[in-house]
Design a protein around this motif. Structure first.
Motif, PDB file in Angstrom:
ATOM      1  N   ILE A 172      61.171 103.688  -1.725  1.00 31.64           N
ATOM      2  CA  ILE A 172      61.919 104.259  -0.599  1.00 31.64           C
ATOM      3  C   ILE A 172      63.267 103.524  -0.519  1.00 31.64           C
ATOM      4  N   GLU A 186      59.079  99.081   3.192  1.00 29.79           N
ATOM      5  CA  GLU A 186      58.536 100.445   3.095  1.00 29.79           C
ATOM      6  C   GLU A 186      57.956 100.702   1.701  1.00 29.79           C
ATOM      7  N   CYS A 190      54.225 101.929   0.694  1.00 28.18           N
ATOM      8  CA  CYS A 190      53.957 103.215   0.037  1.00 28.18           C
ATOM      9  C   CYS A 190      53.355 103.016  -1.354  1.00 28.18           C
ATOM     10  N   PRO A 215      63.999 107.915   3.113  1.00 28.80           N
ATOM     11  CA  PRO A 215      62.835 108.122   3.988  1.00 28.80           C
ATOM     12  C   PRO A 215      62.616 109.614   4.275  1.00 28.80           C
TER      13      PRO A 215
END
Ligand code: ASP
Ligand code: MG
Length: 491
Positions: A172, A186, A190, A215
Motif C-alpha cells: 500500500i 499498512e 495487508c 489505499p
C-alpha cells in the motif's frame, strides 16, 4: 504473529521463511523460467515457507512504456505492434512450461486479457494525447501481472502448489505515481493477511514485483527496477529470514566486466558498501531496497539464476562485515555527466549561495550525484546528468542575475562529459594511505582528476575524470582491489 511471546510447553520452532525475487532475465525465456522453477523447487526442500516475487519478462516494461509514450504523441502503430510482440513473447514461455492443454489455454486467455487492457489503455492515451504518470503505472504494471500468471502455473506443472498474488493487495503506497512510497504499517498488515493463509496451506505465493496500490486501490509502481524493493518490502512485512535476489550475474562484481575483464564476484558486502555502489551505477540493487531489510535484520543475497551453485554476494550488516584494513572492494564508473561550476570572488563568506545554487537545480527536478566546494569558497562544483545541463545553467543564470551583473559571481559554466569513478570498501575507513595509493595509481596512468568527493562515512570516494580517461582510471584502480590488503605494513 504473537506465538513467540506466549510460553508454550510443546514449543514449535518458528518456520523458516525465504523470499526470492527473479529479475527480468531470470524469467525472460522458457529456458530461464525453467531454471527459476528448479530454483524454487530446491528452495522448497530446505525452507518451510517460500515466497516468490518476479519482474516482468526482460524487455517487457520498456516495450509497454515506450508504446504508451508513443501513443501520447499520437502514434498508434507502436502499441499495435507491441501487442503482437507481447503475445508472442509470453506464449513462447507458456507453451513449454505449462504442458497441460486446459491449463495452457486458460493462461493464454489470461495473457490475452491483459494485452487487451494494454491496447485499451493505449487507445485512451492516444485520444487524450497525454500519458499521465497514473496512466503509465497502469500500463507499466502489466508486465509483472503477466509474468506471475505464467510463473505460478509453471510451478504447479512441476507439482509445486503455487498461486499468483497481485501486490496491489499487499503493498500500500502513496499516490506518487511512477515512484510510490510504501506505507509500511499498512503494507505489513495487508501482506500478512493475504500471504499467511497461502503459506499455511504450504503453497508458494508468486507475487508481482514493482507494483503497489494507493489505499483507494489505484495501481502505482515503485520506480524502475523496483521489484528488488518489492522483495525487501515483503520480507520485512512477513518477516522473512532471508531475501535472495536472482539475477543474471554471479552477484555483485568488483567492477563492470565490460570495462575490467578480470572483475570478480565480491563474496561479502556491508550495507554501507552496497549503498555507495548502488548510487554509483553498479546495476546491482537499488539503495532503497536495502533499507527495509537492514531495519529488520534480514539476510540478503544476490545470486545467479544461470549459475545457482555459485554462492553470489552476501550482504551483511555494517557491524558484521569483516574489516580488512586497507581493502578496496569495488570500483564503479558512471558516464553521461557534466560538472557545473558556480565561480566568483564575491562568494567568499556570503551565506546562502549554496542554498540558492541547489535551489535553482532542484527547481529543474534534477538530483545531484556529487558536490564539492573547497574552503576558499570561490567555487561550488557539482555533477549533473548531461541532458539536464542546459536547463540548469539557465536556472542558475536567472537565480544569480544580480550577482552576475555585480560580478560577485564571475561565471556559471559546464565541463564536457565527465565520469564519476567511485571506489568502495569498508576497509578504507580510518586507514591512512589509501588516498595516496589511489592518486599514485592514477598519476602513473597520467589520469587527471578534475574533482574529488569523499563522504564522512569514508566507505566510498568519488573522483571525477574526463570521459576519455574512463578505461585507464577504472582499470588501474581495480588493480588496487587485488593488492590492497598486503601493503599496509610497509612504511
Ligand atoms: N519490470 C520493472 C522494470 O523494468 C521492475 C523491475 O524489473 O524491477 O523497471
Ligand atoms: Mg528489471
Amino acid at each position: 504473529m504473537s506465538e513467540s511471546s506466549v510460553p508454550s510447553l510443546n514449543h514449535q520452532p518458528k518456520p523458516s521463511t525465504l523470499v526470492m525475487k527473479f529479475g527480468g532475465t531470470s524469467v525472460g525465456t522458457a529456458e530461464a523460467m525453467t531454471q527459476a522453477v528448479h530454483i524454487v523447487i530446491d528452495a522448497k526442500r530446505t525452507w518451510d515457507r517460500v515466497v516468490v516475487t518476479t519482474s516482468a519478462l526482460s524487455g517487457v516494461t520498456n516495450l509497454l512504456l515506450d508504446s504508451a509514450n508513443a501513443a501520447a504523441r499520437g502514434e498508434t502503430q507502436p502499441y499495435i505492434q507491441a501487442a503482437q510482440e507481447l503475445r508472442q513473447k509470453h506464449y513462447s514461455v507458456i507453451q513449454p512450461l505449462i504442458p497441460n492443454p486446459t491449463r495452457q489455454y486458460q493462461v493464454k486467455q489470461d495473457i490475452d486479457h491483459l494485452i487487451n487492457d494494454f491496447i485499451s489503455l493505449c487507445q485512451a492515451i492516444a485520444i487524450l494525447g497525454e500519458a499521465t504518470p497514473r496512466a503509465l503505472d497502469a500500463v507499466g504494471s502489466l508486465g509483472e501481472r503477466m509474468a506471475v500468471r505464467i510463473l505460478a502455473p509453471a510451478l504447479e506443472s512441476k507439482s509445486v502448489p503455487a498461486q499468483f498474488v497481485e501486490s496491489t493487495l499487499l503493498v500500500i503506497t502513496d499516490d506518487h505515481f511512477q515512484s510510490a512510497h510504501p506505507d509500511f504499517t499498512e503494507t505489513t498488515h495487508c501482506t500478512r493477511q493475504v500471504l499467511e493463509p497461502i503459506l499455511a496451506q504450504n503453497e508458494v505465493p508468486v507475487v508481482t514485483g514493482f507494483i503497489g496500490a494507493t489505499p483507494g486501490g489505484v495501481t502505482t509502481t515503485l520506480g524502475r527496477g523496483g521489484s528488488d524493493y518489492s522483495a525487501a518490502i515483503l520480507a520485512a512485512a512477513l518477516p522473512a529470514d532471508e531475501v535472495w535476489i536472482w539475477t543474471d550475474v554471479d552477484g555483485v562484481m568488483t567492477a563492470d566486466p565490460r570495462l575490467v575483464p578480470n572483475a570478480r564476484t565480491i563474496n561479502e558486502l556491508s550495507y554501507r558498501e552496497v549503498s555507495e555502489l548502488a548510487y554509483f551505477g553498479a546495476k546491482v540493487l537499488h539503495p532503497k531496497t536495502i533499507i527495509p531489510v537492514i531495519d529488520a535484520g534480514i539476510g540478503l543475497r544476490v545470486c545467479n539464476t544461470f549459475n545457482p551453485g555459485h554462492p553470489g554476494t552476501r550482504l551483511v550488516s555494517d557491524k558484521q562485515v569483516t574489516q580488512n584494513h586497507g581493502t578496496i572492494k569495488a570500483v564503479t564508473a558512471v558516464r553521461g555527466l557534466q560538472l557545473i561550476t558556480v565561480e566568483g570572488r564575491g562568494m567568499l563568506g556570503v551565506p546562502g549561495v549554496a542554498a540558492r545554487t541547489f535551489g535553482a537545480v532542484a527547481a529543474t527536478g534534477t538530483s545531484v550525484p556529487l558536490i564539492t566546494q573547497a574552503s576558499s569558497e570561490q567555487t561550488i562544483c557539482f555533477a549533473v546528468p548531461m541532458e539536464a545541463t542546459a536547463e540548469i545553467l539557465r536556472s542558475l543564470q536567472d537565480t544569480f542575475a544580480n550577482e552576475i551583473a555585480r560580478q560577485d559571481i564571475d561565471r556559471v559554466w559546464a565541463t564536457e562529459e565527465v565520469v564519476i569513478i567511485t571506489i568502495v570498501g569498508e576497509g578504507m575507513r580510518s586507514t591512512p594511505g589509501i588516498s595516496g595509493r589511489i592518486f599514485s595509481a592514477l598519476g602513473e596512468k597520467c589520469v587527471n582528476v578534475i574533482a574529488i568527493a569523499q563522504g564522512s562515512s569514508e566507505v566510498g570516494m568519488s573522483l571525477v575524470v574526463a570521459v576519455e580517461d574512463i578505461l585507464p582510471a577504472v582499470q588501474c584502480l581495480h588493480d588496487l582491489t587485488l593488492k590492497t590488503t598486503t601493503t599496509m605494513t610497509t612504511g
